[in-house]
Enzyme design. Structure first.
Site, PDB file in Angstrom:
ATOM      1  N   ASP A   1       1.349  -0.777  11.737  1.00 23.75           N
ATOM      2  CA  ASP A   1       1.201  -2.106  12.357  1.00 23.75           C
ATOM      3  C   ASP A   1       2.434  -2.982  12.162  1.00 23.75           C
ATOM      4  OD1 ASP A   1       1.021  -2.518   9.651  1.00 23.75           O
ATOM      5  OD2 ASP A   1      -0.739  -3.815   9.734  1.00 23.75           O
TER       6      ASP A   1
ATOM      7  N   ARG B   1     -26.680  15.702  14.912  1.00 25.94           N
ATOM      8  CA  ARG B   1     -26.619  14.322  14.438  1.00 25.94           C
ATOM      9  C   ARG B   1     -25.434  13.582  15.043  1.00 25.94           C
ATOM     10  NH1 ARG B   1     -27.587  15.039   7.955  1.00 25.94           N
ATOM     11  NH2 ARG B   1     -29.739  14.315   7.946  1.00 25.94           N
TER      12      ARG B   1
ATOM     13  N   ARG C   1     -25.443   9.086  10.822  1.00 25.32           N
ATOM     14  CA  ARG C   1     -24.913   8.885   9.468  1.00 25.32           C
ATOM     15  C   ARG C   1     -23.537   8.216   9.561  1.00 25.32           C
ATOM     16  NH1 ARG C   1     -29.337  10.238   8.595  1.00 25.32           N
ATOM     17  NH2 ARG C   1     -30.165  11.774   7.126  1.00 25.32           N
TER      18      ARG C   1
ATOM     19  N   ARG D   1     -17.633  17.275  12.195  1.00 29.02           N
ATOM     20  CA  ARG D   1     -18.170  17.790  13.458  1.00 29.02           C
ATOM     21  C   ARG D   1     -19.004  19.055  13.217  1.00 29.02           C
ATOM     22  NH1 ARG D   1     -14.018  18.883  15.774  1.00 29.02           N
ATOM     23  NH2 ARG D   1     -13.451  16.939  16.775  1.00 29.02           N
TER      24      ARG D   1
ATOM     25  N   ARG E   1       1.045  -5.342  -5.173  1.00 21.49           N
ATOM     26  CA  ARG E   1       1.141  -6.505  -4.272  1.00 21.49           C
ATOM     27  C   ARG E   1       1.189  -7.727  -5.178  1.00 21.49           C
ATOM     28  NH1 ARG E   1      -3.323  -3.648  -1.176  1.00 21.49           N
ATOM     29  NH2 ARG E   1      -2.296  -2.706   0.619  1.00 21.49           N
TER      30      ARG E   1
ATOM     31  N   ASP F   1       5.337  -5.168   6.247  1.00 20.70           N
ATOM     32  CA  ASP F   1       6.048  -6.408   6.594  1.00 20.70           C
ATOM     33  C   ASP F   1       5.853  -7.518   5.568  1.00 20.70           C
ATOM     34  OD1 ASP F   1       3.459  -6.508   7.462  1.00 20.70           O
ATOM     35  OD2 ASP F   1       3.910  -7.460   9.390  1.00 20.70           O
TER      36      ASP F   1
ATOM     37  N   ARG G   1      -4.987   7.568   2.418  1.00 23.63           N
ATOM     38  CA  ARG G   1      -3.660   7.164   1.919  1.00 23.63           C
ATOM     39  C   ARG G   1      -2.985   8.261   1.107  1.00 23.63           C
ATOM     40  NH1 ARG G   1      -4.248   1.188   0.521  1.00 23.63           N
ATOM     41  NH2 ARG G   1      -3.544   1.630  -1.582  1.00 23.63           N
TER      42      ARG G   1
ATOM     43  N   ALA H   1     -13.518  12.433  20.157  1.00 22.77           N
ATOM     44  CA  ALA H   1     -14.687  11.592  19.838  1.00 22.77           C
ATOM     45  C   ALA H   1     -15.318  11.045  21.127  1.00 22.77           C
ATOM     46  CB  ALA H   1     -14.248  10.440  18.941  1.00 22.77           C
TER      47      ALA H   1
ATOM     48  N   THR I   1       3.577   2.328   6.063  1.00 19.85           N
ATOM     49  CA  THR I   1       2.172   1.932   5.903  1.00 19.85           C
ATOM     50  C   THR I   1       1.340   2.796   6.840  1.00 19.85           C
ATOM     51  OG1 THR I   1       0.485   0.264   6.415  1.00 19.85           O
ATOM     52  CG2 THR I   1       2.593  -0.008   7.513  1.00 19.85           C
ATOM     53  N   ILE I   2       0.214   3.276   6.350  1.00 16.92           N
ATOM     54  CA  ILE I   2      -0.622   4.120   7.216  1.00 16.92           C
ATOM     55  C   ILE I   2      -1.157   3.318   8.401  1.00 16.92           C
ATOM     56  CG2 ILE I   2      -1.281   5.658   5.329  1.00 16.92           C
ATOM     57  CD1 ILE I   2      -4.128   4.327   5.517  1.00 16.92           C
ATOM     58  N   ASP I   3      -1.129   1.985   8.312  1.00 16.12           N
ATOM     59  CA  ASP I   3      -1.721   1.166   9.378  1.00 16.12           C
ATOM     60  C   ASP I   3      -0.906   1.225  10.676  1.00 16.12           C
ATOM     61  OD1 ASP I   3      -3.422   0.496   7.349  1.00 16.12           O
ATOM     62  OD2 ASP I   3      -2.584  -1.492   7.008  1.00 16.12           O
TER      63      ASP I   3
ATOM     64  N   GLY J   1       0.838  -1.214   0.000  1.00 15.79           N
ATOM     65  CA  GLY J   1       0.000   0.000   0.000  1.00 15.79           C
ATOM     66  C   GLY J   1       0.866   1.254   0.000  1.00 15.79           C
TER      67      GLY J   1
ATOM     68  N   GLY K   1      -6.804   0.785   8.424  1.00 19.74           N
ATOM     69  CA  GLY K   1      -5.859   0.221   9.388  1.00 19.74           C
ATOM     70  C   GLY K   1      -5.789  -1.290   9.322  1.00 19.74           C
ATOM     71  N   ARG K   2      -6.579  -1.859   8.405  1.00 18.79           N
ATOM     72  CA  ARG K   2      -6.668  -3.324   8.284  1.00 18.79           C
ATOM     73  C   ARG K   2      -7.041  -3.930   9.635  1.00 18.79           C
ATOM     74  NH1 ARG K   2      -4.868  -5.935   3.653  1.00 18.79           N
ATOM     75  NH2 ARG K   2      -3.500  -4.237   3.074  1.00 18.79           N
TER      76      ARG K   2
HETATM   77  O1  F6P Z   1      -2.411  -1.355   4.316  1.00 12.50           O
HETATM   78  C1  F6P Z   1      -2.904  -0.114   3.918  1.00 12.50           C
HETATM   79  C2  F6P Z   1      -4.379  -0.192   3.633  1.00 12.50           C
HETATM   80  O2  F6P Z   1      -4.806   1.076   3.207  1.00 12.50           O
HETATM   81  C3  F6P Z   1      -5.249  -0.710   4.785  1.00 12.50           C
HETATM   82  O3  F6P Z   1      -5.495   0.268   5.761  1.00 12.50           O
HETATM   83  C4  F6P Z   1      -6.468  -1.150   4.040  1.00 12.50           C
HETATM   84  O4  F6P Z   1      -7.171  -2.150   4.745  1.00 12.50           O
HETATM   85  C5  F6P Z   1      -5.897  -1.693   2.764  1.00 12.50           C
HETATM   86  O5  F6P Z   1      -4.625  -1.112   2.590  1.00 12.50           O
HETATM   87  C6  F6P Z   1      -6.723  -1.420   1.544  1.00 12.50           C
HETATM   88  O6  F6P Z   1      -6.154  -2.113   0.497  1.00 12.50           O
HETATM   89  P1  F6P Z   1      -6.478  -1.791  -1.021  1.00 12.50           P
HETATM   90  O7  F6P Z   1      -5.860  -0.461  -1.354  1.00 12.50           O
HETATM   91  O8  F6P Z   1      -5.852  -2.902  -1.769  1.00 12.50           O
HETATM   92  O9  F6P Z   1      -7.967  -1.719  -1.141  1.00 12.50           O
END
Ligand code: F6P
Length: 320
Positions: free
Chosen positions: A130, A163, A244, A155, A72, A103, A253, A187, A126-128, A11, A171-172
């Site tokens: 993780d 609402r 909503r 907000r 990928r 990873d 991303r 929040a 990775t934005i996750d 990603g 974040g997977r």
């Molecule tokens: O690993 C980065 C990420 O943006 C995750 O947060 C998300 O679940 C996934 O990739 C989305 O993957 P794709 O871009 O293949 O839909």
């Protein structure tokens, strides 16, 4: 001159471009001949490789995503494809690799190292957020700022229209983006895979606040919980507040890398080039408790991902 190639994989994340630029410039200053691999692992197999010119990395600092593009690739799982990739590297005189990604990409490059002994250095991106062993991955700060700006806007309308808004973050399987965003955006609810939640307790807490005059609600939900739709209906049905759902999706991303992501990219890239220059063969650059360092790949891939316990603690009151 020994060839060193730089690639981005998995990603895309803001900060990849500054890392590419720095890795090219710094490796050149140490006497290497830098190359760029386009399209991630796929490009390694398809020989999408060219020598890096100064012009290839100028004017890219402020750009989001990756100018090298990414993929990928499942083909990289096959030995035959990896052999083709190795022949490509040999043809160009490339002896070392820098991979900027997650990873999964590090694991793939480690398999490649076992097969053909081409040393690599990994830069976590990775934005996750993780990747085990590092507190920070490139792209996280830019993603958090993107989420903050969107939640700030939401907000405004939530308050104006009395609402509730459920905002789903990426974040997977990891709740880091959701937790950091929930705390910093004030929040009322935060649901993440790392924490058990208690809807009855949340209901009791918020019903009281609504009685006292609260007229809007913000809930941040990590995609890994798979709870966004349910929570939106639950708020409507149980709390009797118009609700909503906003799924932020891939907007998280993109965007120009923040100053933090640019600086971290430079520091990680210098560390990666130096790791290879010292003769290390399969290390991942990490940032832990304010210090930069390296970890052998197995320490990264064999450990579970974890979120800063202090941040998790801050979120506990938001899930009950
Ligand atoms: O690993 C980065 C990420 O943006 C995750 O947060 C998300 O679940 C996934 O990739 C989305 O993957 P794709 O871009 O293949 O839909």
């Amino acid at each position: 001159m020994e060839g060193i190639a730089i690639m981005t994989s998995g990603g895309d994340a803001a900060g990849m471009n500054p890392a590419v630029k720095c890795a090219v410039d710094y490796s050149r200053s140490l006497g290497y001949k830098p190359f760029l691999i386009f399209n991630g692992l796929r490009g390694l197999i398809d020989d999408d490789i060219e020598e890096a010119k100064r012009s290839s990395v100028s004017g890219i600092m402020h750009r989001g995503g990756t100018v090298l593009r990414s993929s990928r690739s499942k083909r990289f799982f096959d030995y035959e494809s990896r052999l083709v990739a190795y022949e490509n590297l040999k043809k160009h005189g490339i002896k070392k690799l820098i991979v900027i990604g997650g990873d999964g990409s590090f694991r793939a490059l480690n398999q490649f190292y076992s097969d053909f002994k081409v040393p690599f250095a990994g830069i976590p991106a990775t934005i996750d957020n993780d990747i085990p062993g590092t507190d920070y991955c490139l792209g996280v700060d830019t993603a958090l700022n993107m989420i903050r700006s969107n939640v700030d806007s939401i907000r405004d309308t939530a308050n104006s229209f009395s609402r509730a808004f459920v905002v789903e973050t990426m974040g997977r399987h990891c709740g880091y983006l959701a937790m950091a965003s929930a705390v910093t955006s004030g929040a009322e609810i935060c649901l993440v895979p790392e924490l058990e939640y208690d809807l009855d307790a949340i209901g009791e807490r918020l019903r009281l606040q609504i009685e006292e005059g609260r007229n809007f609600l913000i809930a941040i939900v990590a995609e890994g919980c798979n709870m966004s739709d349910y929570l939106t209906r639950w708020i409507h049905d149980t709390l009797k507040v118009d609700a909503r759902l906003t799924i932020l999706g891939h907007i998280q991303r993109g965007g120009s890398p923040t100053v933090r992501d640019r600086l971290m990219a430079f520091k990680f890239a210098v560390a990666a080039v130096e790791s290879l220059h010292r003769g290390e063969t399969s290390n991942i650059m990490v940032y832990r408790s304010g210090n930069f360092g390296t970890l052998p790949i197995h320490k990264v891939t064999d450990s579970p991902a974890s979120v800063d316990p202090a941040l998790v603690e801050l979120c506990k009151p938001l899930c009950r």
